[in-house]
Design a protein around this motif. Structure first.
Motif, PDB file in Angstrom:
ATOM      1  N   ASP A  26     -32.433 -11.149  23.238  1.00 42.96           N
ATOM      2  CA  ASP A  26     -33.331 -10.022  23.396  1.00 42.96           C
ATOM      3  C   ASP A  26     -32.969  -8.918  22.417  1.00 42.96           C
ATOM      4  OD1 ASP A  26     -34.672 -11.163  25.639  1.00 42.96           O
ATOM      5  OD2 ASP A  26     -32.962 -10.588  26.880  1.00 42.96           O
ATOM      6  N   VAL A  27     -33.973  -8.161  22.021  1.00 46.65           N
ATOM      7  CA  VAL A  27     -33.737  -6.987  21.198  1.00 46.65           C
ATOM      8  C   VAL A  27     -33.261  -5.882  22.129  1.00 46.65           C
ATOM      9  CG1 VAL A  27     -34.816  -5.249  19.745  1.00 46.65           C
ATOM     10  CG2 VAL A  27     -35.476  -7.644  19.517  1.00 46.65           C
ATOM     11  N   ILE A  28     -32.105  -5.359  21.839  1.00 50.20           N
ATOM     12  CA  ILE A  28     -31.544  -4.289  22.648  1.00 50.20           C
ATOM     13  C   ILE A  28     -31.587  -3.022  21.807  1.00 50.20           C
ATOM     14  CG2 ILE A  28     -29.481  -3.445  23.822  1.00 50.20           C
ATOM     15  CD1 ILE A  28     -28.694  -6.428  24.150  1.00 50.20           C
ATOM     16  N   GLN A  29     -32.334  -2.051  22.245  1.00 50.88           N
ATOM     17  CA  GLN A  29     -32.419  -0.796  21.526  1.00 50.88           C
ATOM     18  C   GLN A  29     -31.305   0.128  22.013  1.00 50.88           C
ATOM     19  OE1 GLN A  29     -34.301  -0.046  18.985  1.00 50.88           O
ATOM     20  NE2 GLN A  29     -35.544  -1.884  19.024  1.00 50.88           N
ATOM     21  N   GLU A  30     -30.342   0.372  21.163  1.00 48.30           N
ATOM     22  CA  GLU A  30     -29.256   1.280  21.481  1.00 48.30           C
ATOM     23  C   GLU A  30     -29.678   2.705  21.152  1.00 48.30           C
ATOM     24  OE1 GLU A  30     -26.168   1.035  22.735  1.00 48.30           O
ATOM     25  OE2 GLU A  30     -26.229  -1.117  23.041  1.00 48.30           O
ATOM     26  N   THR A  31     -29.172   3.645  21.915  1.00 48.24           N
ATOM     27  CA  THR A  31     -29.438   5.045  21.625  1.00 48.24           C
ATOM     28  C   THR A  31     -28.561   5.471  20.458  1.00 48.24           C
ATOM     29  OG1 THR A  31     -27.794   5.685  23.256  1.00 48.24           O
ATOM     30  CG2 THR A  31     -30.078   5.565  24.008  1.00 48.24           C
ATOM     31  N   PRO A  32     -28.992   6.480  19.718  1.00 53.99           N
ATOM     32  CA  PRO A  32     -28.174   6.952  18.592  1.00 53.99           C
ATOM     33  C   PRO A  32     -26.789   7.412  19.068  1.00 53.99           C
ATOM     34  CG  PRO A  32     -30.365   7.917  18.527  1.00 53.99           C
ATOM     35  CD  PRO A  32     -30.248   7.198  19.835  1.00 53.99           C
ATOM     36  N   ILE A  33     -25.830   7.292  18.179  1.00 55.92           N
ATOM     37  CA  ILE A  33     -24.457   7.697  18.493  1.00 55.92           C
ATOM     38  C   ILE A  33     -24.370   9.215  18.341  1.00 55.92           C
ATOM     39  CG2 ILE A  33     -22.048   7.510  17.799  1.00 55.92           C
ATOM     40  CD1 ILE A  33     -22.768   4.687  16.720  1.00 55.92           C
ATOM     41  N   PRO A  34     -23.922   9.917  19.379  1.00 53.21           N
ATOM     42  CA  PRO A  34     -23.775  11.378  19.255  1.00 53.21           C
ATOM     43  C   PRO A  34     -22.562  11.704  18.373  1.00 53.21           C
ATOM     44  CG  PRO A  34     -23.083  10.653  21.431  1.00 53.21           C
ATOM     45  CD  PRO A  34     -23.608   9.444  20.708  1.00 53.21           C
ATOM     46  N   LYS A  35     -22.793  12.064  17.124  1.00 50.97           N
ATOM     47  CA  LYS A  35     -21.715  12.262  16.141  1.00 50.97           C
ATOM     48  C   LYS A  35     -20.787  13.421  16.507  1.00 50.97           C
ATOM     49  CE  LYS A  35     -23.432   9.081  13.330  1.00 50.97           C
ATOM     50  NZ  LYS A  35     -24.710   8.735  13.824  1.00 50.97           N
ATOM     51  N   ASP A  36     -21.290  14.394  17.257  1.00 52.34           N
ATOM     52  CA  ASP A  36     -20.467  15.556  17.591  1.00 52.34           C
ATOM     53  C   ASP A  36     -19.393  15.247  18.632  1.00 52.34           C
ATOM     54  OD1 ASP A  36     -22.568  15.157  19.375  1.00 52.34           O
ATOM     55  OD2 ASP A  36     -22.612  17.249  20.005  1.00 52.34           O
ATOM     56  N   ILE A  37     -19.572  14.197  19.424  1.00 55.56           N
ATOM     57  CA  ILE A  37     -18.564  13.864  20.441  1.00 55.56           C
ATOM     58  C   ILE A  37     -17.951  12.478  20.238  1.00 55.56           C
ATOM     59  CG2 ILE A  37     -19.516  15.420  22.188  1.00 55.56           C
ATOM     60  CD1 ILE A  37     -20.824  12.953  23.490  1.00 55.56           C
ATOM     61  N   SER A  38     -18.340  11.791  19.175  1.00 53.53           N
ATOM     62  CA  SER A  38     -17.813  10.452  18.876  1.00 53.53           C
ATOM     63  C   SER A  38     -16.812  10.542  17.736  1.00 53.53           C
ATOM     64  CB  SER A  38     -18.940   9.500  18.499  1.00 53.53           C
ATOM     65  OG  SER A  38     -19.843   9.384  19.566  1.00 53.53           O
ATOM     66  N   THR A  39     -15.917   9.573  17.675  1.00 53.68           N
ATOM     67  CA  THR A  39     -14.893   9.538  16.640  1.00 53.68           C
ATOM     68  C   THR A  39     -15.140   8.362  15.702  1.00 53.68           C
ATOM     69  OG1 THR A  39     -13.318  10.431  18.231  1.00 53.68           O
ATOM     70  CG2 THR A  39     -12.411   9.471  16.218  1.00 53.68           C
ATOM     71  N   LEU A  40     -15.248   8.644  14.407  1.00 48.47           N
ATOM     72  CA  LEU A  40     -15.389   7.584  13.408  1.00 48.47           C
ATOM     73  C   LEU A  40     -14.050   6.879  13.261  1.00 48.47           C
ATOM     74  CD1 LEU A  40     -17.055   6.145  11.218  1.00 48.47           C
ATOM     75  CD2 LEU A  40     -16.266   7.911   9.618  1.00 48.47           C
ATOM     76  N   LYS A  41     -14.032   5.562  13.501  1.00 50.47           N
ATOM     77  CA  LYS A  41     -12.795   4.787  13.452  1.00 50.47           C
ATOM     78  C   LYS A  41     -12.692   3.907  12.206  1.00 50.47           C
ATOM     79  CE  LYS A  41     -10.738   5.946  17.266  1.00 50.47           C
ATOM     80  NZ  LYS A  41      -9.408   6.550  17.225  1.00 50.47           N
ATOM     81  N   TYR A  42     -13.809   3.276  11.801  1.00 52.58           N
ATOM     82  CA  TYR A  42     -13.821   2.361  10.658  1.00 52.58           C
ATOM     83  C   TYR A  42     -15.119   2.541   9.882  1.00 52.58           C
ATOM     84  CZ  TYR A  42     -10.166  -0.026  13.322  1.00 52.58           C
ATOM     85  OH  TYR A  42      -9.027  -0.318  14.019  1.00 52.58           O
ATOM     86  N   SER A  43     -15.062   2.227   8.582  1.00 50.85           N
ATOM     87  CA  SER A  43     -16.287   2.267   7.771  1.00 50.85           C
ATOM     88  C   SER A  43     -16.147   1.283   6.616  1.00 50.85           C
ATOM     89  CB  SER A  43     -16.544   3.682   7.247  1.00 50.85           C
ATOM     90  OG  SER A  43     -15.480   4.101   6.420  1.00 50.85           O
ATOM     91  N   GLY A  44     -17.283   0.952   6.013  1.00 49.87           N
ATOM     92  CA  GLY A  44     -17.298   0.045   4.872  1.00 49.87           C
ATOM     93  C   GLY A  44     -18.670   0.018   4.235  1.00 49.87           C
ATOM     94  N   SER A  45     -18.734  -0.497   3.025  1.00 52.74           N
ATOM     95  CA  SER A  45     -19.997  -0.631   2.288  1.00 52.74           C
ATOM     96  C   SER A  45     -20.331  -2.102   2.120  1.00 52.74           C
ATOM     97  CB  SER A  45     -19.892   0.018   0.913  1.00 52.74           C
ATOM     98  OG  SER A  45     -19.716   1.407   1.050  1.00 52.74           O
ATOM     99  N   PHE A  46     -21.614  -2.413   2.252  1.00 54.33           N
ATOM    100  CA  PHE A  46     -22.047  -3.801   2.137  1.00 54.33           C
ATOM    101  C   PHE A  46     -22.096  -4.259   0.694  1.00 54.33           C
ATOM    102  CE2 PHE A  46     -23.634  -3.126   6.442  1.00 54.33           C
ATOM    103  CZ  PHE A  46     -23.234  -4.302   7.039  1.00 54.33           C
ATOM    104  N   MET A  47     -21.631  -5.489   0.480  1.00 54.94           N
ATOM    105  CA  MET A  47     -21.708  -6.179  -0.806  1.00 54.94           C
ATOM    106  C   MET A  47     -22.561  -7.422  -0.598  1.00 54.94           C
ATOM    107  SD  MET A  47     -19.918  -4.208  -2.705  1.00 54.94           S
ATOM    108  CE  MET A  47     -19.889  -5.181  -4.181  1.00 54.94           C
TER     109      MET A  47
END
Length: 140
Positions: A26-47
């Motif tokens: 099923d398609v699960i629509q997630e709500t946007p991540i509240p950036k003001d109370i969330s912590t960025l843990k990991y990031s990356g760029s697609f190749m």
């Protein structure tokens, strides 16, 4: 006889498709991540892989004790049956299927996953077993 020969490929096509797992039915629509109370843990760029066009980044946030993966500024060549995988390697050999690639850009990561063991996010065509894009995760 011709009818039987025509029905055989149709029959094989209908019954040879792989059944999707619970996470991808099923398609699960997630709500946007509240950036003001969330912590960025990991990031990356697609190749991209060979012959594929891809742009964008992936970010994993800790939001209220739940890890969530977000695709940002993301675009990719069209393809059938594209999935978002959280993977231990840059190939789809040891991964968690987060779901279908769709208009939702946020995917919840299951609670039982130890996020530090997964170093890559993959966009993979499950139907034809073709890797479309890879992002290596860097701890922030």
């Amino acid at each position: 006889m011709k009818t039987k020969l025509l029905l055989l490929p149709l029959f094989l096509l209908l019954f040879s498709c792989e059944v999707q797992g619970d996470l991808t039915q099923d398609v699960i629509q997630e709500t946007p991540i509240p950036k003001d109370i969330s912590t960025l843990k990991y990031s990356g760029s697609f190749m991209p892989t060979s012959g594929i066009n891809v742009n964008g980044q992936v970010k994993i946030y800790l939001d209220n004790n739940q890890y969530k993966l977000e695709l940002q500024n993301f675009s990719i060549s069209s393809g059938p049956d594209l999935k978002v995988y959280l993977s231990k390697s840059n190939t789809p050999t040891d991964f968690v299927n987060l779901g279908n690639l769709n208009s939702s850009t946020v995917y919840s990561i299951p609670q039982n996953i130890d996020i530090k063991d997964y170093k890559f996010v993959l966009i993979h065509c499950q139907q034809y077993s073709h890797l479309f894009a890879v992002a290596e995760l860097v701890k922030n």
